[in-house]
Design an enzyme around this catalytic site. Structure first.
Site, PDB file in Angstrom:
ATOM      1  N   CYS A 292      22.025 -24.151  14.615  1.00  0.00           N
ATOM      2  CA  CYS A 292      21.824 -25.380  14.921  1.00  0.00           C
ATOM      3  C   CYS A 292      23.122 -26.004  14.336  1.00  0.00           C
ATOM      4  CB  CYS A 292      20.546 -26.136  14.610  1.00  0.00           C
ATOM      5  SG  CYS A 292      20.096 -27.419  15.331  1.00  0.00           S
TER       6      CYS A 292
ATOM      7  N   HIS B  43      15.924 -22.370  17.147  1.00  0.00           N
ATOM      8  CA  HIS B  43      15.400 -22.466  15.797  1.00  0.00           C
ATOM      9  C   HIS B  43      14.221 -21.601  16.116  1.00  0.00           C
ATOM     10  CE1 HIS B  43      17.369 -24.700  13.213  1.00  0.00           C
ATOM     11  NE2 HIS B  43      17.469 -25.996  13.852  1.00  0.00           N
TER      12      HIS B  43
END
Length: 487
Positions: A331, A428
């Site tokens: 991310c 994630h």
């Protein structure tokens, strides 16, 4: 069915409230009750994504799992995600409302108590027991006006409160007795008992201290809870709770960013016996013997990139790569690995464009649209299933995206450098997938035989048994009160 309710408040932050609520949820579930966790206001950058595409605190997602429920935005209707020292993104019932400075938030919480109560009563309509978690401490009297996290909420919904102190910090008698000394009468009327958490050693040695608290407060003791040694096996919400975990020879090094977010990616790796996860605090160089440097997510990518450089970690990461080491960015960490990050609208802070670390030939442009979703993917290598979530602003493109390593439906995700040793992705939670984690670690020379999800379930069961032994769960249930009708 009329639900009953009980609220767990603490004498301070990080006294173990979240863990106690998770354990109680599993314990009462085993007793045949339908339980729902609830936290009116939370502050955390480690958010979980719900099936409907909303955000809640990671602790409430774990508590939902303990209660055998899908996480829902009503379990944490107000979530504050700090972006700077003085400002935070405000999430209301799962959706981003905007960013607000701390002073402005304290002056204007319009609609937040109403939203919290709305969610609370909606959840209560379908369960036997509401387990409410406070935030911080009710003794912060400067925050009492407009409070929706502790006594303000307890008074609004007439919930009984159990006050928890942390003996590991020291001064637990003063913590609990001192809290009574500063609370107003209406707040004191809500408290029905106390508990002491995180005791190490022979519990009987604290009998006199427990009785002294009861004598000074007039509140019954509901338990002295010994240290739960397997707590590290459960996903942590607070950055204060993440810690290095010694294991085998394979070393994964993680720079501890100032605005680190969604660091639950580290939990399945830390559970591997052949893996050592080392969290490197500011002021220390990244170790030169790392097999993998993992750059985690961030709530403020450009700000944390500057922070990373201020520690000299950029030099360490580049040197690690030159020595043949592997680098993974997730991310915000993925965005940092590219050549540039452009934020024309200032969604990540001040508008501007900065150079990234340049280890991936990609460029990121920030945008105000926030992508929040649970995601099912498959790995390009081996076609292995990966369950995770996406929670980011910005789009990343460039030549290295042609070597994407995840397939999400019809689209590809991630980028890999030409030498194959630098990888980035927006996904994630990917290491929770046992087959994928095993494949990833095999490239680092590690054999994985760990079942992560089953390990979490076993730990929740052990936590429930721990609380059954050391807290009076019958009395706790008797002290809970029916949820009154919504007014």
């Amino acid at each position: 069915m009329v639900a009953r309710a009980l609220m767990i408040q603490g004498t301070g932050s990080n006294v173990g409230k979240s863990m106690l609520v998770a354990g109680l949820a599993r314990a009462y579930l085993k007793r045949g009750l339908k339980v729902a966790p609830f936290k009116p206001q939370n502050m955390s950058n480690n958010a979980a994504v719900t099936p409907e595409g909303g955000e809640i605190g990671r602790a409430q997602a774990l508590q939902a799992r303990a209660a055998d429920l899908a996480p829902h935005v009503d379990m944490n209707p107000v979530l504050l995600k700090p972006e700077t020292d003085t400002g935070a993104q405000i999430i209301v019932q799962g959706k981003r409302r905007g960013t607000q400075a701390a002073g402005s938030f304290m002056r204007d919480k319009s609609g937040l108590l109403e939203a919290a109560c709305d969610s609370y009563y909606r959840l209560a309509a379908g369960v036997d027991l509401m387990l409410i978690e406070g935030a911080g401490s009710p003794a912060e009297t400067n925050l009492r006006k407009g409070d929706i996290a502790n006594m303000g909420f307890a008074c609004a919904v007439q919930a009984p409160v159990v006050l928890v102190g942390d003996i590991h910090r020291g001064g637990v008698i003063a913590q609990i007795v001192g809290t009574k000394a500063v609370l107003e009468e209406q707040d004191l009327d809500r408290i029905v008992g106390f508990a002491v958490n995180r005791f190490r050693g022979d519990i009987s040695l604290f009998d006199a201290g427990r009785d002294d608290i009861a004598c000074r407060t007039g509140w019954p003791s509901l338990g002295v809870v010994p240290w739960f040694w397997d707590a590290w096996k459960l996903p942590a919400e607070d950055m204060m709770d993440i810690a290095s975990r010694s294991g085998g020879a394979c070393k994964i090094v993680v720079p501890q960013l100032e605005r680190m977010a969604n660091f639950d990616d580290l939990d399945p790796l830390a559970a591997e016996p052949e893996v050592t996860v080392e969290i490197v605090p500011p002021g220390r160089a990244l170790p030169g013997d790392a097999d993998l440097v993992l750059i985690p997510g961030s709530k403020s990518t450009i700000g944390d990139l500057a922070y990373l450089r201020a520690q000299g970690w950029d030099i360490d990461i580049l040197a690690h790569h030159r020595r043949g080491g592997h680098v993974l960015g997730l991310c915000g960490g993925y965005q940092m690995l590219g050549k540039t990050i452009d934020d024309p609208q200032g969604v990540d802070g001040r508008p501007g464009k900065v150079d990234g670390l340049g280890l991936l030939d990609v460029h990121t442009v920030m945008s105000g649209d926030k992508h929040v979703t649970l995601t099912k993917a498959r790995s390009v290598k081996g076609d292995l299933p990966v369950d995770g979530y996406e929670i980011h602003m910005g789009r990343t493109e460039g030549p290295d995206c042609a070597r994407a390593w995840l397939r999400i439906g019809d689209r590809m995700d991630g980028a890999v450098s030409g030498d194959g040793r630098v990888m980035g992705s927006y996904l994630h939670g990917l290491f929770s997938s046992d087959p994928f984690r095993a494949s990833f670690l095999s490239d680092l020379g590690v054999e994985s035989q760990t079942g992560y999800d089953q390990g979490v379930e076993d730990t929740l069961d052990a936590l429930a048994e721990h609380l059954e032994r050391h807290m009076d769960l019958d009395q706790l249930l008797a002290l809970s009160t029916p949820v009154p009708p919504q007014t």
